[in-house]
Write an enzyme that holds these catalytic residues in place. Sequence first.
Site, PDB file in Angstrom:
ATOM      1  N   ARG A   1     -11.218  -3.646  -2.896  1.00  0.00           N
ATOM      2  CA  ARG A   1     -11.651  -2.645  -1.916  1.00  0.00           C
ATOM      3  C   ARG A   1     -10.448  -2.039  -1.214  1.00  0.00           C
ATOM      4  O   ARG A   1      -9.460  -2.695  -0.972  1.00  0.00           O
ATOM      5  CB  ARG A   1     -12.547  -3.272  -0.841  1.00  0.00           C
ATOM      6  CG  ARG A   1     -13.753  -3.999  -1.344  1.00  0.00           C
ATOM      7  CD  ARG A   1     -14.418  -4.806  -0.242  1.00  0.00           C
ATOM      8  NE  ARG A   1     -15.036  -3.968   0.753  1.00  0.00           N
ATOM      9  CZ  ARG A   1     -14.931  -4.174   2.063  1.00  0.00           C
ATOM     10  NH1 ARG A   1     -14.193  -5.150   2.530  1.00  0.00           N
ATOM     11  NH2 ARG A   1     -15.554  -3.382   2.913  1.00  0.00           N
TER      12      ARG A   1
ATOM     13  N   GLU B   1     -12.133  -1.429 -13.898  1.00  0.00           N
ATOM     14  CA  GLU B   1     -11.789  -0.406 -12.907  1.00  0.00           C
ATOM     15  C   GLU B   1     -12.600   0.874 -13.014  1.00  0.00           C
ATOM     16  O   GLU B   1     -13.011   1.435 -12.003  1.00  0.00           O
ATOM     17  CB  GLU B   1     -10.295  -0.073 -13.030  1.00  0.00           C
ATOM     18  CG  GLU B   1      -9.405  -1.262 -12.720  1.00  0.00           C
ATOM     19  CD  GLU B   1      -7.949  -0.979 -13.006  1.00  0.00           C
ATOM     20  OE1 GLU B   1      -7.267  -0.477 -12.098  1.00  0.00           O
ATOM     21  OE2 GLU B   1      -7.495  -1.264 -14.121  1.00  0.00           O
TER      22      GLU B   1
ATOM     23  N   ARG C   1      -0.284  -9.440 -11.123  1.00  0.00           N
ATOM     24  CA  ARG C   1      -1.077  -8.435 -11.838  1.00  0.00           C
ATOM     25  C   ARG C   1      -0.180  -7.646 -12.787  1.00  0.00           C
ATOM     26  O   ARG C   1       0.944  -7.313 -12.457  1.00  0.00           O
ATOM     27  CB  ARG C   1      -1.773  -7.471 -10.873  1.00  0.00           C
ATOM     28  CG  ARG C   1      -2.631  -6.434 -11.623  1.00  0.00           C
ATOM     29  CD  ARG C   1      -3.486  -5.609 -10.678  1.00  0.00           C
ATOM     30  NE  ARG C   1      -2.735  -4.603  -9.947  1.00  0.00           N
ATOM     31  CZ  ARG C   1      -3.187  -3.377  -9.668  1.00  0.00           C
ATOM     32  NH1 ARG C   1      -4.393  -3.003 -10.079  1.00  0.00           N
ATOM     33  NH2 ARG C   1      -2.468  -2.536  -8.968  1.00  0.00           N
TER      34      ARG C   1
ATOM     35  N   HIS D   1       0.839  -1.198   0.000  1.00  0.00           N
ATOM     36  CA  HIS D   1       0.000   0.000   0.000  1.00  0.00           C
ATOM     37  C   HIS D   1       0.867   1.239   0.000  1.00  0.00           C
ATOM     38  O   HIS D   1       1.640   1.466   0.925  1.00  0.00           O
ATOM     39  CB  HIS D   1      -0.857  -0.031   1.269  1.00  0.00           C
ATOM     40  CG  HIS D   1      -1.986   0.943   1.258  1.00  0.00           C
ATOM     41  ND1 HIS D   1      -1.825   2.261   1.551  1.00  0.00           N
ATOM     42  CD2 HIS D   1      -3.291   0.762   1.003  1.00  0.00           C
ATOM     43  CE1 HIS D   1      -3.002   2.858   1.493  1.00  0.00           C
ATOM     44  NE2 HIS D   1      -3.898   1.971   1.160  1.00  0.00           N
TER      45      HIS D   1
ATOM     46  N   ASP E   1     -10.694   3.138  -8.510  1.00  0.00           N
ATOM     47  CA  ASP E   1     -10.654   3.937  -9.736  1.00  0.00           C
ATOM     48  C   ASP E   1     -12.041   4.345 -10.195  1.00  0.00           C
ATOM     49  O   ASP E   1     -12.235   5.451 -10.704  1.00  0.00           O
ATOM     50  CB  ASP E   1      -9.925   3.167 -10.843  1.00  0.00           C
ATOM     51  CG  ASP E   1      -8.417   3.221 -10.668  1.00  0.00           C
ATOM     52  OD1 ASP E   1      -7.828   4.273 -10.958  1.00  0.00           O
ATOM     53  OD2 ASP E   1      -7.841   2.221 -10.215  1.00  0.00           O
TER      54      ASP E   1
END
Length: 948
Positions: free
Chosen positions: A635, A557, A434, A152, A597
């Site tokens: 989330r 997104e 990803r 994060h 997003d």
Amino acid sequence: MNQADHNDRFLPQDKELRARVRLFGELLGNVIWKLEGKTVFDAVETLRRGFVSLRKEEDPELRQRLMDDITQFDTTLTERVIRAFSIYFSLVNIAEEDLFYRWRRAQVSSGEPLWLGSFDQALRELHDDGVTAQELEELLGQLHYQPVFTAHPTEARRRTTMENQRRVFETADRLNQPGLGDEERRLITEELESQIQILWRTNEVRVRKPEVQDEIKYGLFYFEESLFEAVPQSYRFLEKAIRRIYGVNPDGSLPVRIPAFLHFGSWIGGDRDGNPNVTPEVTALASRLAMEQVLREYIKRVNELRNVLTHSSYMCQPSAEFLASLEADATISNAVFQGASDRFETEPYRRKLYIMRYRLRETLDTVSRRVRGEAAVLPTNSAYATPESFLHDLKLIRDSLISHGDRNIASGALTDLIRLVETFGFHLHHLDVRQESTVHTEAVAEILRAMDPELDYASMDETARQQCLAEMIAREGDLPRPDNLSKGTRETLEVFEVIRRMRGEVGPRGIGTYVISMTHAASHVLEVLLLGRLAGLAGEDPETGAFCHLRISPLFETIEDLLHVEDVLEGLLSNPVYARLLAASGNVQDVMLGYSDSCKDGGILASSWNLYEAQKKIVGITDRHGVRCQLFHGRGGTVGRGGGPTHESILAQPPATVQGRIKFTEQGEVLSYKYSNVETAVYELGMGATGLMLASRSLIRPPRCDRDDYRETMEELARLGEDAYRDLIDRTPGTLDYFYEITPVQEIGYLNIGSRPSHRRKTDRSKSSIRAIPWVFGWAQSRHTLPAWYGIGTALERWRGDDPARLEQLQRMYQEWPFFRSLLSNCQMALTKADMRTAAEYARLSHDTDLSERIYSRVREEHSRTVNEVLRVAQLDGLMEETPLLARSLQRRNPYLDPLNSIQIHLLRQSRGFEAENEGNGDARENPWISPLLRSINAIAAGMRNTG
């Protein structure tokens, strides 16, 4: 007595919390006085008392005196004052967590029905609904609950600090022991003060930017710190609830078999999108470190079991199957017992456990050598090659114990270890990978051009691309691997090679899904499948037929993406090549939805509603194609990024869309608040699992349906809300300049809290350039919290007009529709965290006074409008009236956030002034204001209990 009355009886009293917070505050004051002296202590106390007074009654003269004091602080004193308030917030958080733990413990001890969201309450609800033990077992058998830990870019706390805070929590909990004497209480209090002193002496701000390897270890911390204990405890709570509500079989066993439905995922070390530091080597390291950690835990627990299962063969008769396994172990007994091969001959379980420990150590040694970069080969004759073989041995011991009447002993620490192995295997977590879709498109175009120079993939339309990709994937035999590819394409291919190798090393569950961000077309998914085919992850086996070891998840997104969900999925699932390989992989289609997003793009109302509708479309499409769907919710921790209470959030999903499976990201401050302490982790896992259980009743009961009139109303509200949001953010000139100038978002780049950049393009001030996390973070720091509520007030006001019938309709929706209630409940929390008086002070940071006054006025008016409209619809007198404990928690923080916000505003002025004087080219480390400014960001994040 109803459930609410019962829960109220156990609710912690606010005076208990105030007393604990007061104690922590006094101890912190002692530490500051002792270590920093009178000047720092007086500065902190002056600000604390002054801003508490201002919260009670506004006094312009007092406010100005306090601001004058702040501007007179030098950088050293400013840092000390910020740290005092920051540590205070950490201690308040600990006090609240401990109090809620005591509340839950009191309920459990009472033997009465437990809190809403507990296993006890959920099973009572199902039982009252007529769900039989057989139906419950069927439901549990289809559950898959999977939090996914992510790195994060705005997570502020260091692991060292969290470990220190954990010790404060444990020590403070000892003060709750009944019958504690004065001397014992004094000694514990002294120990607490010492631990707070260590917190003061520990630098909570990182001195260097973390590497991905640091973030990997940060994510693994939660397993070691809480989850290895919390997971088996969670299953025990479920077993206890089944026993209470459904009874037991005559032999003492449960009437319901409980499968392992708790699973964990991670993006840390696999999320390559926008982070060049996540290389294929880092992904391999993340998998190996996870395996290393879980093996260490198993060895520790097997060690403990050796001293518990001390049964003598003279006192019991182990099962024939168990004895046969001991016989089979004879080939390695000399190595295990170092020549004393007859050791523990009369203590069969201890003997077996020594052998199991040896085999685990052999496996661990191989993994550790691979972590160090060695090409180690697993000694399959002496090591455990798979978790299934280890689990088989554990179950042999369990079944043998049960066979000679020791079921109660088997159900202790041994069952806990079995639960851990069923949950974590040798992989610990499912590591997702990803990457952004254009990376794959460019790689595929280059590879196809190298295979056939006439093949111009880049110029093809979508239909031609799908056809081309399907033909290549379905081609018989191995596909050629072209040479002389660019560095970027070689690295993209290497990622798939790493996935294949890690599946072999860690096990097939070690790699989760391959997530494609910015998925706009079906070809984006087929491109990844082709790259997997080139790496041997999918194809046709001459003997067994189609195989696919790659689960691919498109990520939708933006608002625009959500509108194209249908086209993408229909294009995929109707493609026979893709459908055949999907069936071979288990016939589960993963689909990820990005909350952050879409909210940044079109506002909270449009985002929430479009995501809700998209889920129904997705499940409808997969149902039509005979495919099971697993929705993956991206989330964040804050409402503006899809956050909110997990139990309520799951129940608010569209009817019949959960289908027993849910996967969602856990980010930033959410990780540390949920999983730093065993006690809280057990509570959070239970709340999430019961939400999943209740939301999946459609698997055993006819599903409920949303009312058409509610859906029509929500459609109009979403349109009105999006228009209001875009009018401010997209259509009002200067709004983005306002955002950059009045929030500390520019300074986040200096904060050493994440390996991933906070911006996609450094010099770009467009909305598309800034990532969703710092977008929310910046608005929160400046007390606007705008992404979580802006547009709701306008939408409600415009839709209802002066029509009482429409207001009644909205009020019914709030009472009857979980989705709408959850939306407005989360909105109330965001509105409470906003503070328009403080936001006005931040607005003065803008160079363009007219612009800032114009935009701030619109924000303030919409905030007031939204508060009024939400209260009117919810029929409440004040925000968060239905959650008074949480409301008081937030209110308690405000007088201590006020000085921090005031200090931060001053620091932003000073820091930016310094940069301007040095033409903005000076080294950030030479700016004396940066260090206290970064501490203020951490402190405010701790005070508001959220970052991004």
